[in-house]
Design an enzyme around this catalytic site. Structure first.
Site, PDB file in Angstrom:
ATOM      1  N   ASP A 170      -6.196  -3.761  11.724  1.00 37.59           N
ATOM      2  CA  ASP A 170      -4.651  -2.907  11.102  1.00 37.59           C
ATOM      3  C   ASP A 170      -4.975  -1.836  12.922  1.00 37.59           C
ATOM      4  O   ASP A 170      -5.548  -2.480  13.705  1.00 37.59           O
ATOM      5  CB  ASP A 170      -5.046  -1.717  10.081  1.00 37.59           C
ATOM      6  N   CYS A 196       0.933  -1.200   0.181  1.00 37.20           N
ATOM      7  CA  CYS A 196       0.320   0.023  -0.107  1.00 37.20           C
ATOM      8  C   CYS A 196       0.905   0.909  -0.213  1.00 37.20           C
ATOM      9  O   CYS A 196       2.214   1.331  -0.007  1.00 37.20           O
ATOM     10  CB  CYS A 196      -0.872  -0.136   1.324  1.00 37.20           C
TER      11      CYS A 196
END
Length: 201
Positions: free
Chosen positions: A126, A8
């Site tokens: 996360d 990412c």
């Protein structure tokens, strides 16, 4: 089964092509303007157009209007949408393409609630950070992630790098892992050696 890899915070074509050449499955573009990894849609579209076939492109959004998400998805040609804010559940199934829903796996994390999510919504676990919304470099509770992974496939994020990726996969059992800061020289600039070490880890 092989664990899939998403990188990412891509901002440069060279980084995207290098990652794809290593066999990375998905690349994430951050369209949240407050992120240090923000990428204008026009530049993301140019990178996406140069990728080889079968590399999934994911757009990361934080509390942005659905119309804006749809417009950017169409411009860039996104395969999936990652919602990293406080978006309501009604929005998860309204975005174009597949939906990845980030959830902070900190205190009060509820694995049972995630098990009840619609099957087309993929949970990304996360570190909880209401300000930075990812890319913090902080790990999460892998044992809590493993409990969730026993009920449905998960994407594991949070502080992953070459030094811990084997242990993280062994303990959490994710379908996929998501890395950003763990393979960077600076926000948005990937480090080739760190990226290769992560993929080969």
């Amino acid at each position: 089964m092989r664990t899939r890899i998403k990188v990412c915070g891509i901002t440069r074509l060279d980084d995207a092509l290098y990652a794809a050449g290593l066999g990375v499955d998905a690349l994430g573009f951050v369209f949240w303007p407050k992120s240090p990894r923000f990428l204008p849609p026009r530049r993301a579209a140019a990178i996406a157009a140069a990728l080889p076939p079968f590399v999934t492109t994911v757009g990361v959004f934080v509390n942005q209007p659905l119309d804006e998400i749809r417009a950017i998805a169409a411009e860039v040609g996104l395969s999936a949408i990652q919602l990293h804010g406080d978006e309501p559940a009604s929005m998860w199934t309204s975005v174009p393409g597949r939906c990845i829903r980030a959830v902070g796996a900190g205190a009060g994390f509820d694995a049972e609630a995630i098990a009840a999510w619609p099957p087309m919504v993929w949970p990304l676990l996360d570190a909880h950070d209401p300000d930075r919304r990812g890319g913090t470099g902080r790990t999460i509770d892998w044992d809590a992630a493993a409990r969730t992974a026993r009920t449905r496939p998960i994407i594991l994020a949070g502080g992953l790098d070459a030094s811990n990726i084997r242990d993280a996969i062994a303990r959490a059992g994710p379908f996929a892992v998501d890395v950003s800061s763990g393979v960077e020289r600076e926000p948005g600039v990937k480090d080739a050696a760190r990226l290769r070490a992560f993929v080969e880890g």
